[in-house]
Design an enzyme around this catalytic site. Structure first.
Site, PDB file in Angstrom:
ATOM      1  N   ASP A 149       0.832  -1.211   0.000  1.00  0.00           N
ATOM      2  CA  ASP A 149       0.000   0.000   0.000  1.00  0.00           C
ATOM      3  C   ASP A 149       0.863   1.258   0.000  1.00  0.00           C
ATOM      4  OD1 ASP A 149      -2.029  -1.948   0.440  1.00  0.00           O
ATOM      5  OD2 ASP A 149      -1.778  -1.735   2.610  1.00  0.00           O
ATOM      6  N   GLU A 177     -11.185  -1.448  -3.608  1.00  0.00           N
ATOM      7  CA  GLU A 177     -10.494  -0.764  -2.517  1.00  0.00           C
ATOM      8  C   GLU A 177      -9.315   0.024  -3.080  1.00  0.00           C
ATOM      9  OE1 GLU A 177      -9.229  -3.975   0.053  1.00  0.00           O
ATOM     10  OE2 GLU A 177      -7.467  -4.426  -1.165  1.00  0.00           O
TER      11      GLU A 177
END
Length: 320
Positions: A19, A201
């Site tokens: 991420d 997401e």
């Protein structure tokens, strides 16, 4: 000074940092943060160059609680500079319920975000007339500006069967509170968004030639993880879901020939010459040992971004 002076594309750049998020500030520095494999803290790095981030000192600016909220699964931090202050948006669970994931905000009034101090502002606040947002599994909040307005986009699950993770958008009243009720942007409609889990997401925005492109990640976090994209005109009503167009197929996915597996959870910035680049994580092995979520070998990588001359859309290519 960093030892790493050569920037290589589409191969491991910063190891075991999923991420990944990079922000280029007005002070000329690049700031880097990401999910740390232990999921127990938030750390920042700073460098005058993208290449230099790889060896830059990593400074822990916040550590998880021992119990209660924000005590497990500290995920996907993003660093933003809004209204003259620094903000970190991240998600966290609870020791007694590790999947009770919610979005939280940290604030720093100091000039140097690595020095702090960082103040907890609590859970992201929904609009006064919104009874739904952040009541279920919610994460991956990002912030972007358009026409003088700030918008917050995030992923949240709805309680249908094993639960489905959708993307929602709302206008922001302040860096810590939403102004409008959530609007559903996209649900995992297609087969490539439904492998392992039904997931949308990791949203992030890049703008070009009057258009806003919102990328997101889909499916479980193994080799099937991939990137989809939505497009909207910058003059449109961004809170009207019909104004957005969704790509039928992923714009970036696993390339076995290059040994890149499960690219996703990306952000965008520019290199030192001002050219757009995508920061993303991916794996270098197809077979994953143990649970993909807890396997640490998701590495931050960099991809050059070009725009199609006819459509204006960003082109995601592993070619340098």
């Amino acid at each position: 000074m960093s030892k790493n002076t050569t920037l290589k594309y589409n191969e491991p750049w910063i190891l075991q940092r999923a991420d990944p998020y990079v922000y280029r500030h007005t002070d000329g520095y690049y700031y880097f943060t990401a999910s740390i494999p232990s999921y127990d803290r938030i750390a920042l790095r700073r460098s005058e160059t993208l290449a230099g981030l790889a060896d830059a000192e990593e400074v822990t600016v916040w550590t998880k609680h021992e119990k209660g909220i924000m005590s497990e699964h500290i995920w996907a931090p993003e660093l933003h500079y809004l209204d003259g202050k620094w903000y970190i948006y991240f998600a966290g669970g609870e020791a007694d319920n590790i999947w009770n994931i919610r979005p939280y905000v940290l604030e720093c009034e100091g000039e140097d975000p690595l020095a702090g101090p960082w103040v907890e502002k609590g859970k992201m606040q929904r609009a006064d007339d919104d009874i739904f947002s952040f009541e279920a599994f919610s994460l991956d909040g990002t912030v972007f500006e358009n026409k003088g307005r700030l918008y917050y986009v995030w992923s949240e699950k709805v309680s249908v069967g094993p639960q489905i993770a959708n993307l929602y958008i709302a206008e922001m009243e302040s860096p810590c509170k939403l102004k409008t009720v959530q609007v559903l942007l996209t649900s995992p409609d297609y087969d490539w968004e439904r492998i392992g889990f039904w997931v949308n997401e990791g949203p992030f925005v890049i703008k070009h030639d009057g258009k806003i492109y919102l990328t997101y990640s889909a499916s479980e976090t193994g080799p099937d993880y991939c990137i989809g994209m939505l497009t909207v005109d910058e003059d449109a009503d961004l809170l009207d879901p019909r104004a957005w167009t969704k790509e039928r197929y992923p714009v970036c996915k696993t390339d076995v020939s290059r040994g890149i597996y499960g690219p996703g959870h990306n952000c965008f910035t520019t290199d030192e010459e001002g050219n757009p680049v995508m920061i993303y994580h991916a794996r270098t092995e197809e077979k994953i040992v143990g649970d993909p979520l807890y396997n640490p070998n998701r590495h931050a990588m960099i991809m050059k971004i070009r725009f199609d001359e006819k459509t204006g859309k960003p082109i995601f290519s592993y070619e340098d």
